[in-house]
Design a protein around this motif. Sequence first.
Motif, short mmCIF file in Angstrom:
data_model
loop_
_atom_site.label_atom_id
_atom_site.label_comp_id
_atom_site.label_asym_id
_atom_site.label_seq_id
_atom_site.Cartn_x
_atom_site.Cartn_y
_atom_site.Cartn_z
N VAL A 179 0.85 -1.20 0.00
CA VAL A 179 0.00 0.00 0.00
C VAL A 179 0.88 1.25 0.00
N VAL A 180 0.58 2.18 -0.90
CA VAL A 180 1.28 3.46 -0.98
C VAL A 180 0.28 4.56 -0.69
N GLY A 181 0.54 5.34 0.34
CA GLY A 181 -0.33 6.46 0.69
C GLY A 181 0.21 7.76 0.16
N VAL A 182 -0.66 8.56 -0.45
CA VAL A 182 -0.28 9.85 -1.02
C VAL A 182 -1.04 10.95 -0.28
N ALA A 183 -0.35 11.97 0.16
CA ALA A 183 -0.99 13.08 0.87
C ALA A 183 -0.20 14.36 0.63
N ASP A 200 0.53 19.40 -4.41
CA ASP A 200 -0.82 19.58 -4.92
C ASP A 200 -1.29 18.23 -5.44
N TYR A 201 -2.53 17.86 -5.12
CA TYR A 201 -3.03 16.56 -5.60
C TYR A 201 -3.16 16.50 -7.12
N VAL A 215 -9.75 11.89 -1.92
CA VAL A 215 -9.67 13.35 -1.93
C VAL A 215 -11.04 13.94 -2.25
N GLY A 216 -11.47 14.90 -1.45
CA GLY A 216 -12.74 15.56 -1.71
C GLY A 216 -13.00 16.62 -0.66
N ASP A 275 -14.80 22.02 -8.06
CA ASP A 275 -14.47 21.36 -9.32
C ASP A 275 -13.03 20.86 -9.31
N ASP A 276 -12.12 21.69 -8.81
CA ASP A 276 -10.70 21.29 -8.74
C ASP A 276 -10.51 20.04 -7.88
N VAL A 277 -11.09 20.09 -6.67
CA VAL A 277 -10.84 19.03 -5.69
C VAL A 277 -11.65 17.77 -5.99
N ASN A 278 -12.92 17.94 -6.31
CA ASN A 278 -13.81 16.78 -6.43
C ASN A 278 -13.83 16.15 -7.82
N ARG A 279 -13.51 16.93 -8.86
CA ARG A 279 -13.52 16.36 -10.21
C ARG A 279 -12.12 16.26 -10.81
N LYS A 280 -11.40 17.38 -10.85
CA LYS A 280 -10.13 17.39 -11.57
C LYS A 280 -9.11 16.42 -10.98
N VAL A 281 -9.03 16.37 -9.65
CA VAL A 281 -8.06 15.47 -9.01
C VAL A 281 -8.38 14.02 -9.37
N ALA A 282 -9.64 13.64 -9.26
CA ALA A 282 -10.04 12.26 -9.55
C ALA A 282 -9.74 11.89 -11.00
#
Length: 293
Positions: free
Chosen positions: A35-39, A50-51, A69-70, A80-87
């Motif tokens: 498992v690799v955790g990214v933060a 930045d995610y 991330v959300g 939009d940046d956090v909930n859509r673009k990152v995903a």
Amino acid sequence: MNTPHQPGAGVPIVIIGATSGAGRAIHARLGDGGVVGVARQGRADVIVADYLAVRPDIIAEGAVIVNCVGTPTGDAATLDDVNRKVAVAWAAAARAAGAAHFIQLSSFSVYGRAQHVNAQTPVLPETAYGRSKLDAEQKLAALQTADFGVSLLRIPILVGGDRSDKLAQLLRLIVRLRIVPLVRPPVARAMLSYDGLAATICHLVQTRQRGVVVAADPEMFSYDLVARQAREAGLHLLHMPLPRVLSLPLGWVAPALHDRLFASMSVDGAVNIATGALPFRRLSDIISERLAG
């Protein structure tokens, strides 16, 4: 219950947003192997400024990516940046790197004010947050191929992480007032513990179920449940009727808060994949613990 669970030998897993409440719970269930955790900060295997700064070099072939991330707050651009673009950025990079599966944490907010969730419940988001989560789902679904699966996991309010969540605040108020409201018609509201979410993620890593999936504790929150758990804990609380006229003004002033306290949103057992992820920390256990202080 919060025990490590290995969903499949040799499956590399990347958790985006690993230091969030959801990310920590999922990592605890999965254990450390593979498992690799990214933060962006804190204790994680990979720190990014930045995610949106995707790291395709950490995505192994055949990996499963879990996006935690959300944010429910912020202006339209932030949502939009956090909930859509990152995903979408991580999913596109994962597919290009040869990953096998992408699991997106979505939200019941895409259903708007629906009172029951089943396979036919339409998506009618009423908030900018809900619309951003639905937009992310649609963009992620378009990335799916025969070799790259996408799970869109819709979840209700998460509870049991710390004592600052909305359920904990409500239960503190009930204990302070020594009153459990008797609401009619009865409230039946879906919730899910962080451990239940983690167990469901493990289940998805194993099953690789694609498309929209729904998870909630099989037992819905209700004030009757609170009263029952209080009696079992030896707490003497009054069970008093709450006239509808008292809750209506809250619905006008703060409809989202009103819905969390007094509106039902239950889940049909036929679509609830969390039942296949049991055992996990149950809602009734969390209520008992919070009532006990």
